[in-house]
Scaffold this active site. Structure first.
Site, PDB file in Angstrom:
ATOM      1  N   HIS A  37       0.823  -1.204   0.000  1.00  0.00           N
ATOM      2  CA  HIS A  37       0.000   0.000   0.000  1.00  0.00           C
ATOM      3  C   HIS A  37       0.856   1.252   0.000  1.00  0.00           C
ATOM      4  CE1 HIS A  37       0.454  -0.616   4.475  1.00  0.00           C
ATOM      5  NE2 HIS A  37       0.566   0.699   4.474  1.00  0.00           N
ATOM      6  N   GLU A  85      -8.313   5.067   9.586  1.00  0.00           N
ATOM      7  CA  GLU A  85      -7.867   4.802   8.221  1.00  0.00           C
ATOM      8  C   GLU A  85      -8.956   4.182   7.362  1.00  0.00           C
ATOM      9  OE1 GLU A  85      -4.826   1.668   9.369  1.00  0.00           O
ATOM     10  OE2 GLU A  85      -5.978   0.628   7.845  1.00  0.00           O
ATOM     11  N   GLN A 145      -3.975   3.618   1.314  1.00  0.00           N
ATOM     12  CA  GLN A 145      -4.341   3.673   2.730  1.00  0.00           C
ATOM     13  C   GLN A 145      -4.454   5.154   3.122  1.00  0.00           C
ATOM     14  OE1 GLN A 145      -1.267   2.886   5.762  1.00  0.00           O
ATOM     15  NE2 GLN A 145      -2.594   1.241   6.480  1.00  0.00           N
ATOM     16  N   HIS A 197       3.944   7.281   3.587  1.00  0.00           N
ATOM     17  CA  HIS A 197       4.868   6.132   3.558  1.00  0.00           C
ATOM     18  C   HIS A 197       4.507   5.192   2.422  1.00  0.00           C
ATOM     19  CE1 HIS A 197       1.553   4.459   6.105  1.00  0.00           C
ATOM     20  NE2 HIS A 197       1.858   3.328   5.506  1.00  0.00           N
ATOM     21  N   GLU A 215       7.546   0.799   5.091  1.00  0.00           N
ATOM     22  CA  GLU A 215       6.900  -0.221   5.920  1.00  0.00           C
ATOM     23  C   GLU A 215       7.067  -1.571   5.241  1.00  0.00           C
ATOM     24  OE1 GLU A 215       2.815   0.805   6.831  1.00  0.00           O
ATOM     25  OE2 GLU A 215       2.265  -1.297   7.139  1.00  0.00           O
TER      26      GLU A 215
HETATM   27  C1  MC0 Z   1       9.178  11.614   9.922  1.00  0.00           C
HETATM   28  N1  MC0 Z   1      10.179  11.766   9.033  1.00  0.00           N
HETATM   29  C2  MC0 Z   1       9.785  11.343   7.847  1.00  0.00           C
HETATM   30  C3  MC0 Z   1       8.462  10.896   8.035  1.00  0.00           C
HETATM   31  N2  MC0 Z   1       8.117  11.078   9.331  1.00  0.00           N
HETATM   32  N3  MC0 Z   1      10.411  11.281   6.661  1.00  0.00           N
HETATM   33  C4  MC0 Z   1       9.727  10.785   5.619  1.00  0.00           C
HETATM   34  N4  MC0 Z   1       8.437  10.341   5.724  1.00  0.00           N
HETATM   35  C5  MC0 Z   1       7.778  10.388   6.905  1.00  0.00           C
HETATM   36  N5  MC0 Z   1       6.529   9.954   6.978  1.00  0.00           N
HETATM   37  C6  MC0 Z   1      11.510  12.337   9.295  1.00  0.00           C
HETATM   38  C7  MC0 Z   1      11.423  13.778   9.701  1.00  0.00           C
HETATM   39  O1  MC0 Z   1      11.337  14.609   8.565  1.00  0.00           O
HETATM   40  C8  MC0 Z   1      12.706  13.942  10.453  1.00  0.00           C
HETATM   41  O2  MC0 Z   1      13.789  14.035   9.594  1.00  0.00           O
HETATM   42  C9  MC0 Z   1      12.852  12.616  11.177  1.00  0.00           C
HETATM   43  O3  MC0 Z   1      12.082  11.680  10.411  1.00  0.00           O
HETATM   44  C10 MC0 Z   1      12.305  12.668  12.576  1.00  0.00           C
HETATM   45  O4  MC0 Z   1      10.999  13.168  12.510  1.00  0.00           O
HETATM   46  P1  MC0 Z   1      10.143  13.663  13.744  1.00  0.00           P
HETATM   47  O5  MC0 Z   1       9.001  14.449  13.237  1.00  0.00           O
HETATM   48  O6  MC0 Z   1      11.037  14.276  14.782  1.00  0.00           O
HETATM   49  O7  MC0 Z   1       9.483  12.376  14.271  1.00  0.00           O
HETATM   50  P2  MC0 Z   1       9.982  11.235  15.243  1.00  0.00           P
HETATM   51  O8  MC0 Z   1      11.468  11.092  15.269  1.00  0.00           O
HETATM   52  O9  MC0 Z   1       9.263  11.413  16.526  1.00  0.00           O
HETATM   53  O10 MC0 Z   1       9.348   9.980  14.494  1.00  0.00           O
HETATM   54  C11 MC0 Z   1       9.717   9.640  13.192  1.00  0.00           C
HETATM   55  C12 MC0 Z   1       9.392   8.150  13.025  1.00  0.00           C
HETATM   56  C13 MC0 Z   1       7.887   7.990  13.370  1.00  0.00           C
HETATM   57  C14 MC0 Z   1       9.697   7.742  11.608  1.00  0.00           C
HETATM   58  C15 MC0 Z   1      10.268   7.355  14.002  1.00  0.00           C
HETATM   59  O11 MC0 Z   1       7.096   8.762  12.470  1.00  0.00           O
HETATM   60  C16 MC0 Z   1       7.427   6.571  13.331  1.00  0.00           C
HETATM   61  O12 MC0 Z   1       7.587   5.806  14.297  1.00  0.00           O
HETATM   62  N6  MC0 Z   1       6.784   6.139  12.212  1.00  0.00           N
HETATM   63  C17 MC0 Z   1       6.334   4.755  12.093  1.00  0.00           C
HETATM   64  C18 MC0 Z   1       4.908   4.598  12.525  1.00  0.00           C
HETATM   65  C19 MC0 Z   1       3.940   5.375  11.686  1.00  0.00           C
HETATM   66  O13 MC0 Z   1       4.295   6.198  10.861  1.00  0.00           O
HETATM   67  N7  MC0 Z   1       2.621   5.113  11.913  1.00  0.00           N
HETATM   68  C20 MC0 Z   1       1.547   5.792  11.187  1.00  0.00           C
HETATM   69  C21 MC0 Z   1       1.075   4.940  10.094  1.00  0.00           C
HETATM   70  P3  MC0 Z   1      14.767  15.308   9.567  1.00  0.00           P
HETATM   71  O14 MC0 Z   1      15.867  14.902   8.641  1.00  0.00           O
HETATM   72  O15 MC0 Z   1      13.916  16.425   9.067  1.00  0.00           O
HETATM   73  O16 MC0 Z   1      15.189  15.499  10.990  1.00  0.00           O
HETATM   74  S1  MC0 Z   1       0.233   3.547  10.731  1.00  0.00           S
HETATM   75  C22 MC0 Z   1       0.087   2.465   9.471  1.00  0.00           C
HETATM   76  O17 MC0 Z   1       0.498   2.765   8.382  1.00  0.00           O
HETATM   77  C23 MC0 Z   1      -0.571   1.131   9.798  1.00  0.00           C
HETATM   78  C24 MC0 Z   1      -1.945   1.351  10.338  1.00  0.00           C
HETATM   79  C25 MC0 Z   1      -0.582   0.156   8.622  1.00  0.00           C
HETATM   80  O18 MC0 Z   1       0.019   0.417   7.572  1.00  0.00           O
HETATM   81  O19 MC0 Z   1      -1.244  -0.901   8.733  1.00  0.00           O
END
Ligand code: MC0
Length: 150
Positions: free
Chosen positions: A7, A43, A60, A84, A134
């Site tokens: 997705h 979602e 998604q 993503h 992912e």
């Molecule tokens: C954050 N960053 C991204 C980003 N989100 N880069 C590209 N795409 C994204 N979506 C980058 C920021 O620009 C920054 O980079 C760095 O990551 C840290 O960002 P932050 O805003 O300080 O955020 P953090 O560190 O608190 O968290 C970032 C992290 C988090 C990736 C660890 O978003 C995470 O855990 N994501 C995984 C879970 C998730 O996204 N869940 C929602 C979808 P710079 O270089 O500017 O410092 S749930 C889902 O999709 C499920 C339901 C499913 O598929 O079934």
């Protein structure tokens, strides 16, 4: 093996309005809706097509439940758009281990629950040329071919 695009996750402010855009513009219908409290999202899954491995490819649509969730933070910084990309595999554990072994940060020690009972993990975007990536194993690939469950 990563065998397909499972997705593309799209962040939005208003899930119903975004669902309506994809329905009226492209004809994509909602196959499934859920709230994932752990991930902080409401979602909708729009099925685009089935694939040879029995899986499917989805859009998604993601509305954050909280401002301090990953999608909430992303929306505040970047606005609506692609959040993503998710690759599908039969074995998320093995793929996560393999990628970890190549030096990419895998965000979860063990896969967590994703859409429709799938098992998911994420790779850090800073290790993936700016793309939040992912890896997902569908709960039951054949079920993804089935009828709508709104
Ligand atoms: C954050 N960053 C991204 C980003 N989100 N880069 C590209 N795409 C994204 N979506 C980058 C920021 O620009 C920054 O980079 C760095 O990551 C840290 O960002 P932050 O805003 O300080 O955020 P953090 O560190 O608190 O968290 C970032 C992290 C988090 C990736 C660890 O978003 C995470 O855990 N994501 C995984 C879970 C998730 O996204 N869940 C929602 C979808 P710079 O270089 O500017 O410092 S749930 C889902 O999709 C499920 C339901 C499913 O598929 O079934």
């Amino acid at each position: 093996m990563l065998s397909r695009i499972d997705h593309i996750g799209i962040a939005c402010h208003d899930l119903d309005a975004t669902v309506e855009f994809y329905r009226s513009t492209y004809g994509f219908e909602v196959h499934h809706r859920e709230v994932n409290e752990e991930q902080g999202v409401r979602e909708a899954m729009l099925r685009v097509n089935g694939t040879d491995d029995g899986g499917a490819t989805w859009l998604q649509l993601l509305q954050p439940l909280r401002e301090d969730s990953p999608v909430g933070k992303w929306l505040a910084r970047h606005g609506e758009g692609v959040h993503h990309i998710a690759f599908g595999t039969d074995d998320v554990d093995a793929e996560a281990d393999a990628v970890r072994g190549r030096g990419v940060r895998v965000l979860y020690d063990a896969p967590r629950r994703g859409s429709m009972g799938s098992r998911i993990t994420f790779l850090h975007p800073q290790d993936c040329h700016g793309v939040l990536t992912e890896i997902v194993t569908a709960a039951a690939p054949d079920a993804a071919r089935g009828h709508s469950a709104h």
